[in-house]
Design a protein around this motif. Structure first.
Motif, mmCIF file in Angstrom:
data_model
loop_
_atom_site.group_PDB
_atom_site.id
_atom_site.type_symbol
_atom_site.label_atom_id
_atom_site.label_comp_id
_atom_site.label_asym_id
_atom_site.label_seq_id
_atom_site.Cartn_x
_atom_site.Cartn_y
_atom_site.Cartn_z
ATOM 1 N N ARG A 1 -17.618 -3.312 -1.948
ATOM 2 C CA ARG A 1 -16.402 -3.915 -1.259
ATOM 3 C C ARG A 1 -15.049 -4.720 -1.748
ATOM 4 O O ARG A 1 -13.828 -4.498 -1.287
ATOM 5 C CB ARG A 1 -16.173 -4.619 -0.195
ATOM 6 C CG ARG A 1 -17.757 -4.157 1.191
ATOM 7 C CD ARG A 1 -17.897 -4.718 2.591
ATOM 8 N NE ARG A 1 -18.545 -6.124 2.166
ATOM 9 C CZ ARG A 1 -18.497 -6.867 3.341
ATOM 10 N NH1 ARG A 1 -17.704 -7.032 3.961
ATOM 11 N NH2 ARG A 1 -18.949 -8.288 2.632
ATOM 12 N N GLY A 2 -15.657 -5.274 -2.969
ATOM 13 C CA GLY A 2 -14.066 -5.761 -4.049
ATOM 14 C C GLY A 2 -13.943 -5.298 -4.866
ATOM 15 O O GLY A 2 -12.747 -5.484 -5.102
ATOM 16 N N ARG B 1 0.561 -1.300 -0.046
ATOM 17 C CA ARG B 1 0.401 -0.110 -0.114
ATOM 18 C C ARG B 1 1.159 1.349 -0.321
ATOM 19 O O ARG B 1 0.401 2.274 -0.917
ATOM 20 C CB ARG B 1 -0.843 -0.147 1.115
ATOM 21 C CG ARG B 1 -1.972 -0.449 0.666
ATOM 22 C CD ARG B 1 -2.684 -1.145 2.486
ATOM 23 N NE ARG B 1 -2.175 -2.113 3.006
ATOM 24 C CZ ARG B 1 -2.485 -2.777 4.307
ATOM 25 N NH1 ARG B 1 -3.947 -1.764 4.873
ATOM 26 N NH2 ARG B 1 -1.709 -3.483 4.341
ATOM 27 N N VAL C 1 -3.449 -7.511 -2.336
ATOM 28 C CA VAL C 1 -4.992 -7.189 -1.883
ATOM 29 C C VAL C 1 -6.026 -8.438 -2.669
ATOM 30 O O VAL C 1 -6.998 -8.915 -1.980
ATOM 31 C CB VAL C 1 -5.891 -6.369 -3.323
ATOM 32 C CG1 VAL C 1 -7.822 -6.351 -3.651
ATOM 33 C CG2 VAL C 1 -5.008 -5.270 -2.718
ATOM 34 N N ARG D 1 -5.362 -11.212 0.467
ATOM 35 C CA ARG D 1 -5.874 -10.746 2.120
ATOM 36 C C ARG D 1 -7.542 -9.887 1.735
ATOM 37 O O ARG D 1 -8.372 -10.221 2.963
ATOM 38 C CB ARG D 1 -5.463 -9.359 2.008
ATOM 39 C CG ARG D 1 -5.908 -8.826 3.813
ATOM 40 C CD ARG D 1 -4.702 -7.552 3.846
ATOM 41 N NE ARG D 1 -3.735 -6.051 2.606
ATOM 42 C CZ ARG D 1 -4.525 -5.164 2.264
ATOM 43 N NH1 ARG D 1 -5.918 -5.067 3.018
ATOM 44 N NH2 ARG D 1 -4.061 -4.462 0.972
ATOM 45 N N LYS D 2 -8.091 -10.190 0.792
ATOM 46 C CA LYS D 2 -9.378 -9.443 0.564
ATOM 47 C C LYS D 2 -10.078 -10.871 -0.639
ATOM 48 O O LYS D 2 -11.149 -10.195 -0.695
ATOM 49 C CB LYS D 2 -9.509 -8.055 0.201
ATOM 50 C CG LYS D 2 -8.945 -6.906 0.493
ATOM 51 C CD LYS D 2 -9.429 -6.388 1.818
ATOM 52 C CE LYS D 2 -9.176 -5.390 2.565
ATOM 53 N NZ LYS D 2 -9.846 -4.661 3.252
ATOM 54 N N ARG D 3 -9.908 -11.498 -0.690
ATOM 55 C CA ARG D 3 -10.555 -12.291 -1.519
ATOM 56 C C ARG D 3 -11.843 -12.790 -1.227
ATOM 57 O O ARG D 3 -12.437 -12.956 -1.765
ATOM 58 C CB ARG D 3 -9.617 -13.958 -1.128
ATOM 59 C CG ARG D 3 -9.045 -14.922 0.200
ATOM 60 C CD ARG D 3 -7.975 -15.372 0.274
ATOM 61 N NE ARG D 3 -7.784 -16.382 1.234
ATOM 62 C CZ ARG D 3 -6.937 -16.123 2.427
ATOM 63 N NH1 ARG D 3 -6.331 -14.835 1.429
ATOM 64 N NH2 ARG D 3 -6.825 -16.664 3.330
ATOM 65 N N ASP D 4 -12.298 -12.840 0.692
ATOM 66 C CA ASP D 4 -13.707 -13.197 0.881
ATOM 67 C C ASP D 4 -14.923 -12.096 0.419
ATOM 68 O O ASP D 4 -16.143 -11.906 0.582
ATOM 69 C CB ASP D 4 -13.719 -13.402 2.796
ATOM 70 C CG ASP D 4 -12.746 -14.528 2.545
ATOM 71 O OD1 ASP D 4 -12.784 -15.140 2.023
ATOM 72 O OD2 ASP D 4 -12.226 -14.194 3.615
ATOM 73 N N GLU D 5 -14.016 -10.976 -0.421
ATOM 74 C CA GLU D 5 -14.696 -9.473 -0.511
ATOM 75 C C GLU D 5 -14.895 -9.226 -2.320
ATOM 76 O O GLU D 5 -15.229 -8.273 -2.672
ATOM 77 C CB GLU D 5 -14.461 -8.308 0.441
ATOM 78 C CG GLU D 5 -14.629 -8.736 1.717
ATOM 79 C CD GLU D 5 -13.519 -7.336 2.240
ATOM 80 O OE1 GLU D 5 -13.258 -6.282 1.752
ATOM 81 O OE2 GLU D 5 -13.459 -7.177 3.582
ATOM 82 N N LEU D 6 -13.950 -10.136 -2.655
ATOM 83 C CA LEU D 6 -13.758 -10.123 -4.195
ATOM 84 C C LEU D 6 -14.734 -9.967 -4.634
ATOM 85 O O LEU D 6 -15.404 -9.269 -5.820
ATOM 86 C CB LEU D 6 -12.804 -10.796 -5.151
ATOM 87 C CG LEU D 6 -11.268 -10.586 -4.476
ATOM 88 C CD1 LEU D 6 -9.994 -12.114 -5.204
ATOM 89 C CD2 LEU D 6 -10.871 -9.583 -4.301
ATOM 90 N N ARG E 1 -10.650 -1.183 -5.604
ATOM 91 C CA ARG E 1 -9.633 -1.993 -6.492
ATOM 92 C C ARG E 1 -9.912 -0.983 -8.140
ATOM 93 O O ARG E 1 -8.927 0.043 -8.615
ATOM 94 C CB ARG E 1 -9.826 -3.015 -6.792
ATOM 95 C CG ARG E 1 -9.575 -4.358 -6.274
ATOM 96 C CD ARG E 1 -9.596 -4.738 -4.986
ATOM 97 N NE ARG E 1 -9.343 -3.090 -3.874
ATOM 98 C CZ ARG E 1 -9.592 -3.577 -3.343
ATOM 99 N NH1 ARG E 1 -10.820 -4.939 -2.520
ATOM 100 N NH2 ARG E 1 -9.409 -2.509 -1.851
#
Length: 215
Positions: free
Chosen positions: A141-142, A75, A128, A131-136, A146
């Motif tokens: 949010r996903g 980041r 991302v 770390r954010k695989r459940d929100e893709l 991005r």
């Protein structure tokens, strides 16, 4: 683990092959000019070889860094890349305002922020996607966060102007997000927006249109 090591060696072999071919092409295309200007047919080859050596040393050093370090740095690195893309619009130089110079020992160090942005966005998206695989699959949010980060970077690159790099980086981002599991219709919408942006850019630049037609 063995499969990962095998894949890593394959990628390394491909990279080294491309670098080697690049050195051959540099010598082939510049030896006559280098001999006329500097009396040394290998002048440009030697300069590029030094850069290759530095790059290999850095690659080896970075490969030893733990992955969680890169995840933490992703980041700040992408923020630094976006900042450099903003700065090049104000203080950039070159035919297309793509280069940014920073003070360095013995003079100034010039670099292209768009090239740095390629690495930064790949690193950011890789982090991302883990770390954010459940929100893709979630649009707000996903997908949207991005899209904002990648889209902002692409707009800044197009404004330099450097449409070719923006297209290449956009394709890389779309492929990474698709492989990472983002919904295909979300990516299709982003691709449609990108095509509209490319069309708008071409319509307002006769030079780009001529290059496209000649290609």
């Amino acid at each position: 683990m063995i499969a990962v090591q095998r894949d890593s060696m394959l990628v390394l072999l491909i990279c080294l092959t491309l670098v080697g071919l690049g050195l051959v092409m540099i010598y082939s295309s510049s030896s006559v000019l280098a001999n006329v200007r500097f009396g040394d047919s290998g002048f440009f080859l030697k300069r590029q070889s030094i850069r290759v050596f530095i790059g290999l040393v850095l690659m080896l050093a970075f490969s030893r860094m733990p992955l969680h370090w890169w995840a933490r740095l992703s980041r700040p690195i992408v923020l630094l890349a976006l900042l450099s893309l903003l700065l090049v619009l104000a203080w950039g130089h070159g035919a297309a305002q793509r280069w940014l110079s920073i003070p360095a020992w013995g003079g100034a160090l010039a670099f292209q922020p768009a090239e740095f942005a390629k690495l930064a966005l790949v690193l950011y998206l890789a982090d991302v996607l883990v770390r954010k695989r459940d929100e893709l699959h979630d649009f707000s949010r996903g997908f949207v966060p991005r899209l904002l980060v990648v889209g902002f970077a692409l707009v800044l690159i197009v404004l330099q102007p450097d449409l070719g790099t923006a297209i290449a980086l956009g394709l890389i981002a779309l492929i990474m997000l698709w492989v990472g599991g983002m919904r295909l219709y979300h990516l299709a919408g982003a691709g449609l927006l990108a095509l509209l942006g490319i069309g708008f850019s071409l319509m307002h630049s006769s030079y780009k249109m001529r290059r496209l037609i000649s290609f």
